[in-house]
Design a protein around this motif. Structure first.
Motif, mmCIF file in Angstrom:
data_model
loop_
_atom_site.group_PDB
_atom_site.id
_atom_site.type_symbol
_atom_site.label_atom_id
_atom_site.label_comp_id
_atom_site.label_asym_id
_atom_site.label_seq_id
_atom_site.Cartn_x
_atom_site.Cartn_y
_atom_site.Cartn_z
ATOM 1 N N LYS A 2 -6.747 12.642 -0.331
ATOM 2 C CA LYS A 2 -5.524 11.280 -1.050
ATOM 3 C C LYS A 2 -5.268 10.907 0.552
ATOM 4 C CE LYS A 2 -2.599 15.110 -2.939
ATOM 5 N NZ LYS A 2 -1.900 16.239 -3.362
ATOM 6 N N ILE A 3 -4.501 9.591 0.267
ATOM 7 C CA ILE A 3 -4.341 8.392 0.791
ATOM 8 C C ILE A 3 -3.156 8.639 0.680
ATOM 9 C CG2 ILE A 3 -4.926 6.220 1.499
ATOM 10 C CD1 ILE A 3 -7.690 6.665 0.608
ATOM 11 N N LEU A 4 -2.007 8.088 1.776
ATOM 12 C CA LEU A 4 -0.798 7.860 1.527
ATOM 13 C C LEU A 4 0.235 6.743 2.516
ATOM 14 C CD1 LEU A 4 0.281 11.928 2.079
ATOM 15 C CD2 LEU A 4 -0.139 11.164 -0.049
ATOM 16 N N GLY A 5 0.981 6.198 2.147
ATOM 17 C CA GLY A 5 1.823 5.301 3.100
ATOM 18 C C GLY A 5 1.211 4.799 3.310
ATOM 19 N N HIS A 6 1.397 3.705 4.182
ATOM 20 C CA HIS A 6 1.136 2.143 4.438
ATOM 21 C C HIS A 6 -0.538 2.033 3.869
ATOM 22 C CE1 HIS A 6 0.821 3.213 8.383
ATOM 23 N NE2 HIS A 6 -0.335 1.973 8.600
ATOM 24 N N LEU A 7 -1.607 2.873 4.547
ATOM 25 C CA LEU A 7 -2.793 2.982 4.274
ATOM 26 C C LEU A 7 -3.768 2.241 3.635
ATOM 27 C CD1 LEU A 7 -3.424 6.527 6.059
ATOM 28 C CD2 LEU A 7 -3.096 4.685 7.065
ATOM 29 N N ASP A 8 -2.872 1.971 2.300
ATOM 30 C CA ASP A 8 -3.824 1.216 0.738
ATOM 31 C C ASP A 8 -3.983 -0.362 1.443
ATOM 32 O OD1 ASP A 8 -1.049 0.427 0.364
ATOM 33 O OD2 ASP A 8 -0.797 0.641 -1.623
ATOM 34 N N GLU A 9 -3.560 -0.429 2.996
ATOM 35 C CA GLU A 9 -3.114 -1.781 3.385
ATOM 36 C C GLU A 9 -4.249 -2.182 3.798
ATOM 37 O OE1 GLU A 9 -2.089 -2.076 7.767
ATOM 38 O OE2 GLU A 9 -0.881 -1.986 6.097
ATOM 39 N N TYR A 10 -5.425 -1.150 3.941
ATOM 40 C CA TYR A 10 -6.945 -1.092 4.624
ATOM 41 C C TYR A 10 -8.004 -0.910 3.297
ATOM 42 C CZ TYR A 10 -4.994 -0.109 9.038
ATOM 43 O OH TYR A 10 -3.900 -0.033 10.112
ATOM 44 N N LEU A 11 -7.962 -0.838 2.035
ATOM 45 C CA LEU A 11 -8.780 -0.547 0.503
ATOM 46 C C LEU A 11 -8.994 -2.175 0.434
ATOM 47 C CD1 LEU A 11 -6.574 2.441 -0.965
ATOM 48 C CD2 LEU A 11 -8.735 2.457 0.837
ATOM 49 N N ALA A 12 -10.560 -1.752 -0.673
ATOM 50 C CA ALA A 12 -10.789 -2.789 -1.187
ATOM 51 C C ALA A 12 -9.497 -3.718 -1.835
ATOM 52 C CB ALA A 12 -12.115 -2.334 -1.933
ATOM 53 N N ARG A 13 -10.216 -4.982 -1.549
ATOM 54 C CA ARG A 13 -9.225 -5.839 -2.408
ATOM 55 C C ARG A 13 -9.990 -6.833 -3.262
ATOM 56 N NH1 ARG A 13 -4.264 -5.889 -0.387
ATOM 57 N NH2 ARG A 13 -4.491 -5.282 1.734
ATOM 58 N N ASP A 14 -9.267 -7.000 -4.248
ATOM 59 C CA ASP A 14 -9.820 -7.854 -6.353
ATOM 60 C C ASP A 14 -9.914 -9.250 -5.397
ATOM 61 O OD1 ASP A 14 -7.340 -8.587 -6.369
ATOM 62 O OD2 ASP A 14 -6.792 -7.503 -7.817
ATOM 63 N N ASP A 15 -9.942 -10.284 -6.365
ATOM 64 C CA ASP A 15 -9.930 -11.649 -6.248
ATOM 65 C C ASP A 15 -8.992 -12.264 -5.802
ATOM 66 O OD1 ASP A 15 -12.484 -11.125 -6.537
ATOM 67 O OD2 ASP A 15 -12.834 -12.125 -8.333
ATOM 68 N N ALA A 16 -7.938 -11.971 -6.325
ATOM 69 C CA ALA A 16 -6.378 -11.832 -5.816
ATOM 70 C C ALA A 16 -5.373 -11.699 -5.310
ATOM 71 C CB ALA A 16 -5.915 -11.960 -7.431
ATOM 72 N N GLY A 17 -6.514 -10.382 -4.071
ATOM 73 C CA GLY A 17 -6.242 -10.138 -3.268
ATOM 74 C C GLY A 17 -5.634 -8.871 -2.716
ATOM 75 N N ASP A 18 -5.630 -8.280 -3.800
ATOM 76 C CA ASP A 18 -4.588 -6.985 -4.647
ATOM 77 C C ASP A 18 -4.848 -6.015 -3.484
ATOM 78 O OD1 ASP A 18 -1.972 -8.493 -5.229
ATOM 79 O OD2 ASP A 18 -3.024 -8.529 -6.939
ATOM 80 N N PRO A 19 -4.876 -4.586 -3.811
ATOM 81 C CA PRO A 19 -5.583 -3.822 -2.975
ATOM 82 C C PRO A 19 -6.134 -2.681 -4.526
ATOM 83 C CG PRO A 19 -3.482 -3.690 -2.137
ATOM 84 C CD PRO A 19 -3.034 -4.800 -3.311
ATOM 85 N N ILE A 20 -7.113 -2.830 -4.417
ATOM 86 C CA ILE A 20 -7.738 -1.984 -5.192
ATOM 87 C C ILE A 20 -7.589 -0.275 -5.334
ATOM 88 C CG2 ILE A 20 -10.021 -1.184 -7.018
ATOM 89 C CD1 ILE A 20 -11.098 -3.639 -5.469
ATOM 90 N N PRO A 21 -7.021 0.164 -6.369
ATOM 91 C CA PRO A 21 -6.273 1.806 -6.074
ATOM 92 C C PRO A 21 -7.713 2.953 -5.992
ATOM 93 C CG PRO A 21 -4.901 0.610 -8.113
ATOM 94 C CD PRO A 21 -6.533 -0.458 -7.641
#
Length: 85
Positions: A2-21
């Motif tokens: 599990k990845i909690l809080g704002h840590l999703d900002e470090y995850l891979a991003r799609d072409d639009a720059g949005d985090p890939i869940p």
């Protein structure tokens, strides 16, 4: 995992720059990985030692990330620093 809080900002991003869940339900950690290797694999920066990590409801301090070898059935939680007052 599990990845909690704002840590999703470090995850891979799609072409639009949005985090890939992060798909925890279908994620498998390679055998023999340490907490440190897992953090790097999912995109969390190695210098992010302020992260709070729990393995099977037990805290793993940042100085032990490289030594703590994960097992298949482990439950791992990465969360940002806890603050309060």
């Amino acid at each position: 995992v599990k990845i909690l809080g704002h840590l999703d900002e470090y995850l891979a991003r799609d072409d639009a720059g949005d985090p890939i869940p992060f798909d925890a339900a279908n994620f498998e950690c390679p055998d023999g990985f340490s907490v440190e290797q897992l953090a790097e694999l999912i995109g969390l920066p190695a210098e992010a030692t302020e992260l709070f990590v729990m393995v099977n409801d037990e805290h793993v301090s940042d100085r032990n990330w490289s030594k703590h070898v994960l097992q298949t059935s482990d439950s791992i939680i990465f969360c940002p620093p806890l603050k309060g007052g």
